[in-house]
Design an enzyme around this catalytic site. Structure first.
Site, PDB file in Angstrom:
ATOM      1  N   GLU A   1      -7.314 -10.979  -4.033  1.00  0.00           N
ATOM      2  CA  GLU A   1      -7.174 -10.011  -2.932  1.00  0.00           C
ATOM      3  C   GLU A   1      -8.530  -9.894  -2.250  1.00  0.00           C
ATOM      4  OE1 GLU A   1      -6.605  -5.932  -4.154  1.00  0.00           O
ATOM      5  OE2 GLU A   1      -5.819  -5.324  -2.187  1.00  0.00           O
TER       6      GLU A   1
ATOM      7  N   HIS B   1       2.560   0.335  -5.763  1.00  0.00           N
ATOM      8  CA  HIS B   1       1.919   1.324  -6.642  1.00  0.00           C
ATOM      9  C   HIS B   1       2.544   2.678  -6.337  1.00  0.00           C
ATOM     10  CE1 HIS B   1      -1.453  -1.502  -7.585  1.00  0.00           C
ATOM     11  NE2 HIS B   1      -1.119  -1.976  -6.392  1.00  0.00           N
TER      12      HIS B   1
ATOM     13  N   HIS C   1      -3.228  -8.416 -10.373  1.00  0.00           N
ATOM     14  CA  HIS C   1      -3.810  -8.571  -9.039  1.00  0.00           C
ATOM     15  C   HIS C   1      -4.919  -9.624  -9.148  1.00  0.00           C
ATOM     16  CE1 HIS C   1      -1.807  -4.878  -8.062  1.00  0.00           C
ATOM     17  NE2 HIS C   1      -2.447  -4.686  -6.922  1.00  0.00           N
TER      18      HIS C   1
ATOM     19  N   ASP D   1       2.671  -2.543  -1.247  1.00  0.00           N
ATOM     20  CA  ASP D   1       1.443  -2.200  -1.974  1.00  0.00           C
ATOM     21  C   ASP D   1       1.265  -0.683  -2.088  1.00  0.00           C
ATOM     22  OD1 ASP D   1      -0.809  -2.766  -3.435  1.00  0.00           O
ATOM     23  OD2 ASP D   1      -2.021  -3.492  -1.767  1.00  0.00           O
ATOM     24  N   ASP D   2       0.650  -0.057  -1.085  1.00  0.00           N
ATOM     25  CA  ASP D   2       0.408   1.398  -1.068  1.00  0.00           C
ATOM     26  C   ASP D   2       0.845   1.912   0.301  1.00  0.00           C
ATOM     27  OD1 ASP D   2      -1.274   1.745  -3.650  1.00  0.00           O
ATOM     28  OD2 ASP D   2      -2.218   0.056  -2.617  1.00  0.00           O
TER      29      ASP D   2
HETATM   30  N1  ADE Z   1      -4.521  -0.123  -6.759  1.00  0.00           N
HETATM   31  C1  ADE Z   1      -3.730   0.363  -5.804  1.00  0.00           C
HETATM   32  N2  ADE Z   1      -3.686  -0.463  -4.752  1.00  0.00           N
HETATM   33  C2  ADE Z   1      -4.478  -1.520  -5.058  1.00  0.00           C
HETATM   34  C3  ADE Z   1      -4.847  -2.705  -4.382  1.00  0.00           C
HETATM   35  N3  ADE Z   1      -4.400  -3.013  -3.167  1.00  0.00           N
HETATM   36  N4  ADE Z   1      -5.694  -3.552  -5.009  1.00  0.00           N
HETATM   37  C4  ADE Z   1      -6.174  -3.275  -6.219  1.00  0.00           C
HETATM   38  N5  ADE Z   1      -5.857  -2.173  -6.900  1.00  0.00           N
HETATM   39  C5  ADE Z   1      -5.008  -1.298  -6.324  1.00  0.00           C
HETATM   40 ZN    ZN Z   2      -1.603  -3.703  -5.299  1.00  0.00          ZN
END
Ligand code: ADE
Ligand code: ZN
Length: 346
Positions: free
Chosen positions: A190, A9, A187, A268-269
């Site tokens: 998770e 992201h 997604h 991911d982030d």
């Molecule tokens: N948006 C940003 N990171 C995310 C994640 N790990 N899961 C769901 N939405 C997201």
């Molecule tokens: Zn994600």
């Protein structure tokens, strides 16, 4: 080892220092004292704890230059991590909701992505991610605005809070995007259980599942994912930080590899979870004592699972198979180059 990053992201690459620089540039007040104070909040109990901070920090992104700077900072860091292909997510809808026009958001991001091959040696594609906690009409409206900018899109995805927000209402938009020639991902699995992965496959007919770790709870689903070679873009450090797994030792990555799933490792982030792609690879390599062959399989899977044209996939796969681990690679790399995935109904 060259690698494709398929689950990233862009807003999740906003490092605290850049957040404060942009806040100053745009005269925005963040609800944290400074970068250290912000960093000290990165101890999440669950996905929503993280999302609250992630959405709050988006306030500093206001101009096309901000979006270009954010994108370039990620591309520079990703290139150092060995990434040669990045298929990045952008939460356009969250920016539209803050009153930032689509031309500003997509103008800045696409300017950086267009130059990424020349500037960073990273080929790229843009996937607009829609927010599953908002109504599907809102996503449709954001999609219209994205198309109106004329910016080239690679695909669409679904993210944000998972549990209690079903995929089915988004089916018409996913159908429409496919008819427009775009790739589709979502997604799932998770924080939600295996039924969320089934729903993404059945209702959205996605080509890749982002995360999908909880698919391991359902042997029928595991067999389906394996038999149809549906990639799972796994993010180990994210899963640990968001308490999707108790700790890295409990992460299902080795079991997923053993089950013959097409798994890839991603960040991911990364600004929020303690590491970019190379950090994720290093962490799982250390934790699970992964062999060179397993690491080469992960790299090969990343290209195989990418939305690159078949000839480019084959070129990158050949690069891996002629590298130092040639001859010791796992089954996924051989015979899979350029093959298309089975999209049989589920
Ligand atoms: N948006 C940003 N990171 C995310 C994640 N790990 N899961 C769901 N939405 C997201
Ligand atoms: Zn994600």
């Amino acid at each position: 080892m060259p690698y494709a990053e398929l689950h990233l992201h862009l807003e999740g690459t906003l490092e605290p220092e850049l957040a404060f620089q942009l806040a100053e540039r745009n005269r925005v007040t963040l609800p944290w004292r400074d970068a250290d104070d912000l960093r000290s909040r990165y101890d999440y109990g669950c996905l929503q704890d993280f999302l609250d901070i992630y959405y709050a920090n988006m306030e500093v992104l206001r101009t096309a230059e901000d979006f270009a700077d954010l994108t370039n900072a990620y591309l520079a860091r990703a290139a150092r991590a060995g990434v040669v292909r990045a298929e990045v997510f952008l939460d356009l809808q969250a920016h539209l909701a803050r009153g930032i026009p689509a031309e500003t958001v997509l103008g800045g991001v696409s300017e950086a992505l267009r130059a990424s091959e020349a500037t960073h040696g990273v080929s790229s594609g843009l996937i607009i991610t829609f927010l599953r906690h908002l109504p599907a009409d809102d996503a449709e409206h954001a999609y219209d605005q994205a198309l109106a900018t004329g910016v080239e899109l690679l695909g669409i995805g679904l993210c944000s809070s998972e549990v209690g927000f079903p995929a089915a209402p988004f089916a018409p938009l996913w159908e429409r995007a496919r008819a427009d020639g775009l790739h589709t991902v979502a997604h799932a699995g998770e924080e939600g259980d295996a039924s969320y992965v089934w729903d993404a496959l059945r209702h959205l007919k996605v080509e890749r599942i982002d995360h999908g770790i909880r698919a391991m709870e359902d042997p029928t689903l595991v067999a389906h994912l394996r038999d149809h070679r549906i990639p799972l873009t796994v993010c180990p450090l994210s899963n640990v930080r968001l308490k999707a797994v108790p700790d890295l030792a409990a992460h299902p990555l080795p079991a997923m590899l053993d089950a013959g799933l097409m798994v890839t490792v991603n960040s991911d982030d990364p600004a929020y979870f303690g590491g970019y792609l190379d950090d994720n690879i290093a962490a799982v390599r250390r934790q699970f004592d992964l062999t060179d062959a397993q690491l080469a399989t992960l790299a090969a899977n990343s290209f195989e699972a990418s939305f690159l044209p078949p000839a480019e996939k084959a070129r990158l796969l050949a690069e891996i198979s002629s590298g130092p681990t040639a001859g010791r690679l796992g089954g996924d790399i051989n015979g899979s180059a350029g093959s298309s995935r089975d999209s049989s109904p589920v």
